[in-house]
Motif scaffolding. Structure first.
Motif, PDB file in Angstrom:
ATOM      1  N   VAL A  75      32.909  42.869  47.042  1.00  0.00           N
ATOM      2  CA  VAL A  75      34.241  43.495  46.818  1.00  0.00           C
ATOM      3  C   VAL A  75      35.341  43.029  46.484  1.00  0.00           C
ATOM      4  O   VAL A  75      36.046  43.350  44.990  1.00  0.00           O
ATOM      5  CB  VAL A  75      34.666  44.108  48.362  1.00  0.00           C
ATOM      6  N   ASP A  76      35.269  41.234  47.055  1.00  0.00           N
ATOM      7  CA  ASP A  76      36.656  40.383  46.281  1.00  0.00           C
ATOM      8  C   ASP A  76      36.005  40.575  44.851  1.00  0.00           C
ATOM      9  O   ASP A  76      37.329  40.055  43.728  1.00  0.00           O
ATOM     10  CB  ASP A  76      36.253  39.255  46.572  1.00  0.00           C
ATOM     11  N   SER A  77      34.868  40.684  44.589  1.00  0.00           N
ATOM     12  CA  SER A  77      34.510  39.667  43.317  1.00  0.00           C
ATOM     13  C   SER A  77      35.004  41.610  42.295  1.00  0.00           C
ATOM     14  O   SER A  77      35.518  41.075  41.174  1.00  0.00           O
ATOM     15  CB  SER A  77      32.840  39.650  42.670  1.00  0.00           C
ATOM     16  N   ILE A  78      34.953  42.590  42.521  1.00  0.00           N
ATOM     17  CA  ILE A  78      35.043  43.654  41.967  1.00  0.00           C
ATOM     18  C   ILE A  78      36.490  43.765  41.769  1.00  0.00           C
ATOM     19  O   ILE A  78      37.217  44.036  40.777  1.00  0.00           O
ATOM     20  CB  ILE A  78      34.759  44.700  42.543  1.00  0.00           C
ATOM     21  N   ARG A  79      36.993  43.025  42.945  1.00  0.00           N
ATOM     22  CA  ARG A  79      38.280  43.319  42.399  1.00  0.00           C
ATOM     23  C   ARG A  79      39.248  42.546  41.816  1.00  0.00           C
ATOM     24  O   ARG A  79      40.137  42.504  40.515  1.00  0.00           O
ATOM     25  CB  ARG A  79      39.133  43.098  44.567  1.00  0.00           C
ATOM     26  N   ASN A 127      34.475  48.672  36.280  1.00  0.00           N
ATOM     27  CA  ASN A 127      34.859  48.153  37.048  1.00  0.00           C
ATOM     28  C   ASN A 127      35.210  49.303  38.230  1.00  0.00           C
ATOM     29  O   ASN A 127      35.635  49.242  39.670  1.00  0.00           O
ATOM     30  CB  ASN A 127      35.980  46.775  37.602  1.00  0.00           C
ATOM     31  N   ILE A 128      36.807  50.224  37.830  1.00  0.00           N
ATOM     32  CA  ILE A 128      37.092  51.611  38.223  1.00  0.00           C
ATOM     33  C   ILE A 128      35.844  52.240  39.256  1.00  0.00           C
ATOM     34  O   ILE A 128      35.622  52.275  40.101  1.00  0.00           O
ATOM     35  CB  ILE A 128      38.001  51.920  37.506  1.00  0.00           C
ATOM     36  N   ALA A 129      34.866  51.940  38.150  1.00  0.00           N
ATOM     37  CA  ALA A 129      33.603  53.006  39.239  1.00  0.00           C
ATOM     38  C   ALA A 129      32.357  51.686  39.984  1.00  0.00           C
ATOM     39  O   ALA A 129      32.933  52.859  40.713  1.00  0.00           O
ATOM     40  CB  ALA A 129      32.786  53.522  37.595  1.00  0.00           C
ATOM     41  N   LEU A 130      32.389  51.153  39.831  1.00  0.00           N
ATOM     42  CA  LEU A 130      31.906  50.227  40.785  1.00  0.00           C
ATOM     43  C   LEU A 130      32.984  50.104  42.264  1.00  0.00           C
ATOM     44  O   LEU A 130      32.493  50.494  43.087  1.00  0.00           O
ATOM     45  CB  LEU A 130      32.331  48.682  40.241  1.00  0.00           C
ATOM     46  N   ALA A 131      34.413  50.428  42.015  1.00  0.00           N
ATOM     47  CA  ALA A 131      35.254  50.265  43.025  1.00  0.00           C
ATOM     48  C   ALA A 131      35.054  51.370  43.887  1.00  0.00           C
ATOM     49  O   ALA A 131      35.040  51.760  44.844  1.00  0.00           O
ATOM     50  CB  ALA A 131      36.766  49.988  42.698  1.00  0.00           C
ATOM     51  N   LYS A 132      35.271  52.671  43.165  1.00  0.00           N
ATOM     52  CA  LYS A 132      35.128  53.615  42.933  1.00  0.00           C
ATOM     53  C   LYS A 132      33.720  53.926  44.159  1.00  0.00           C
ATOM     54  O   LYS A 132      33.542  54.938  45.766  1.00  0.00           O
ATOM     55  CB  LYS A 132      34.993  54.795  42.060  1.00  0.00           C
ATOM     56  N   LYS A 133      32.481  53.743  43.892  1.00  0.00           N
ATOM     57  CA  LYS A 133      31.846  53.719  44.081  1.00  0.00           C
ATOM     58  C   LYS A 133      31.304  52.502  45.382  1.00  0.00           C
ATOM     59  O   LYS A 133      30.982  53.407  47.194  1.00  0.00           O
ATOM     60  CB  LYS A 133      29.756  52.674  43.668  1.00  0.00           C
TER      61      LYS A 133
END
Length: 139
Positions: A75-79, A127-133
């Motif tokens: 989560v921190d990596s995607i952020r 990264n928006i897609a990953l965060a949403k997932k």
């Protein structure tokens, strides 16, 4: 007198037609305008997602502050990646200069800027897609 007026009219028309400006033979200004339009459209579409990215960053921060979460590192990596895409966009906007000269160097510059903006946009969308997932899965 009538023939004289007709001759004057024909002479006038021939002078007017011969003095008309020739169409522009230099394609560079038109090409620059098209490239600039393409770049600005890409910039605008990326900026539309900017607000969404900032909102997702805030939501991901809440998850990373929860010590019971097992995926804090991911989560921190995607952020961090979303932060990076936003920073890249801000850096691009600060460094972009509209070409003054209308030549082939300006065309090359705009092609380079389009490539940079495309990379920023793709990075941001991924990264928006990953965060949403992640948020959808409740991690």
């Amino acid at each position: 007198m009538n023939y004289f007026q007709i001759i004057l009219f024909i002479l006038y028309c021939s002078v007017v037609l011969s003095c008309r400006s020739k169409p522009e033979t230099n394609p560079i200004p038109a090409q620059l305008a098209a490239l600039n339009d393409q770049l600005m459209a890409l910039h605008d579409s990326t900026m539309v997602k900017h607000g969404e990215a900032l909102s997702l960053i805030d939501k991901l921060k809440i998850i990373t502050n929860n010590p019971g979460n097992q995926n804090i590192t991911m989560v921190d990596s995607i952020r961090t990646e979303l932060d990076q895409s936003n920073e890249s966009m801000m850096d691009w906007m600060a460094n972009y200069e509209d070409p003054i000269e209308k030549d082939s160097a300006a065309i090359n510059y705009l092609h380079t800027q389009i490539d940079i903006m495309h990379k920023i946009s793709v990075h941001q969308l991924q990264n928006i897609a990953l965060a949403k997932k992640i948020l959808q899965n409740g991690n």
